[in-house]
Write an enzyme that holds these catalytic residues in place. Sequence first.
Site, PDB file in Angstrom:
ATOM      1  N   GLN A 139       2.736   5.397   0.887  1.00  0.00           N
ATOM      2  CA  GLN A 139       1.893   6.020  -0.124  1.00  0.00           C
ATOM      3  C   GLN A 139       2.638   6.379  -1.404  1.00  0.00           C
ATOM      4  OE1 GLN A 139      -1.406   6.345  -0.073  1.00  0.00           O
ATOM      5  NE2 GLN A 139      -1.474   5.368   1.939  1.00  0.00           N
ATOM      6  N   HIS A 148       0.271   8.773   9.886  1.00  0.00           N
ATOM      7  CA  HIS A 148      -0.489   7.517  10.012  1.00  0.00           C
ATOM      8  C   HIS A 148      -0.071   6.831  11.304  1.00  0.00           C
ATOM      9  CE1 HIS A 148      -1.585   3.331   9.125  1.00  0.00           C
ATOM     10  NE2 HIS A 148      -2.342   3.768   8.137  1.00  0.00           N
ATOM     11  N   LYS A 188       0.160  -1.533  -1.548  1.00  0.00           N
ATOM     12  CA  LYS A 188      -0.203  -0.224  -2.078  1.00  0.00           C
ATOM     13  C   LYS A 188       0.545   0.086  -3.374  1.00  0.00           C
ATOM     14  CE  LYS A 188      -0.987   1.656   2.587  1.00  0.00           C
ATOM     15  NZ  LYS A 188      -2.442   1.868   2.617  1.00  0.00           N
ATOM     16  N   CYS A 239      -6.690   6.048   9.762  1.00  0.00           N
ATOM     17  CA  CYS A 239      -5.586   5.777  10.692  1.00  0.00           C
ATOM     18  C   CYS A 239      -4.776   7.039  10.993  1.00  0.00           C
ATOM     19  CB  CYS A 239      -4.657   4.687  10.160  1.00  0.00           C
ATOM     20  SG  CYS A 239      -5.442   3.074  10.013  1.00  0.00           S
ATOM     21  N   ASP A 292       8.536   7.090   5.708  1.00  0.00           N
ATOM     22  CA  ASP A 292       7.401   6.205   5.473  1.00  0.00           C
ATOM     23  C   ASP A 292       6.980   6.400   4.018  1.00  0.00           C
ATOM     24  OD1 ASP A 292       4.923   5.028   5.191  1.00  0.00           O
ATOM     25  OD2 ASP A 292       4.036   5.913   6.990  1.00  0.00           O
TER      26      ASP A 292
END
Length: 403
Positions: free
Chosen positions: A194, A119, A217, A364, A191
Amino acid sequence: MSSLAERLRPEFPLLSRRIDDKPLVYLDAASTTPKPRAVIDAVRDYYETSTANVHRGVHALGERATELYEAARLEVASLIGASPSEVVFVRGTTEGINLVAHGLGLREEDEVVFPASEHHANFLPWRARAKPVLVPVDDQGVPRWDAVEGLLGPRTKLLAFAHASNVTGAIAPVAELAKLARDRGIPVLLDAAQSLSHLPIDVRALGVDFLAASAHKAFGPSGVGVLYARSERLARLRLYQVGGGMVALNRDEGEGDFVPRDAPFRFEAGTPAIEAAIGFGAAVRFLRGIGWDALVAEEHALAERMFGVLGELPGVRLLAPDVPLDRRLAVASFTVDLPGMDPEHVARMLSDHAGICVSGGYHCAHVLHARVGLTGTVRASAHVYNTAAEIDALANALRDVVG
């Protein structure tokens, strides 16, 4: 409807909405999640009973606001297996990663290794400050993790990657990759945007040095996220921004420099998103109430259903369909191989004609799509409030679109 979805759906006011008199089918969790009533109530309660700044006021409202804010930090820290002193509240994943990119003091010749599928939030900060070294992806956009070891060299200052792809849903072998880097003295940034509400996370067991994620999220409000940094790493990060709230002493001119507060407060300049952080804490408590075993099992069931029914549709081509169910989230990106059926067009048709919310475009991740030769995809992403009937509704609507 699964018993878990049946129990949880009434907790989400948004899911009772109708679009043009059609029931809402929300399959866009990878973009943002609906908010449960517990989160909405926590934010409203702050505004109605405790509106005040934190870490400043000595009156009753200020003390209560600070208590709620720090309780949220404790909730988030415990969710990922960290100490509260290692948890910095930021505006989201993007700011958390930028904080690390700035704080490491990278130079142009320094190398940061990360997959080409990342991303933009975990791509552009490294591209802007250092030399990016891209892990190649296969023809389905999944990183070739076996190539990472050969890319780690003497100039590598960081290995960064997503826990789970926001396009393919593929889950990275985090602990294995972290060990490769750790054996070479290279820090690792994960990261977790998600994965935070889909997979159990223990930063100690995974062996990562940094983790960034967003609340929105993970059933929480927008405008707040978390940066975890291992205590020894956090102590060495350069200040990202300065101002009120992060300073212990600001001496008069000629008497020396200012003295910042201890971590994590030195990285939280200005008035934070107090109500959003409190809502984040409520979202974590909501997650705990579901239970990780039930949540992960439901994730697998939704992924199996999604790839099963979409994979049978003529004209619909799935990205990365062969990733095993136990190594992916319930995220399906696909194209409709017919003239004029660009991803944005398909996503809009699904919304207008069937009340189904999905994403369409690059998500993205321009480089990922370029590497696999696609000008975007349609992305359907499910969570524990979704049902098999909703996934079937998506398949039926796509069948109508193709027809």
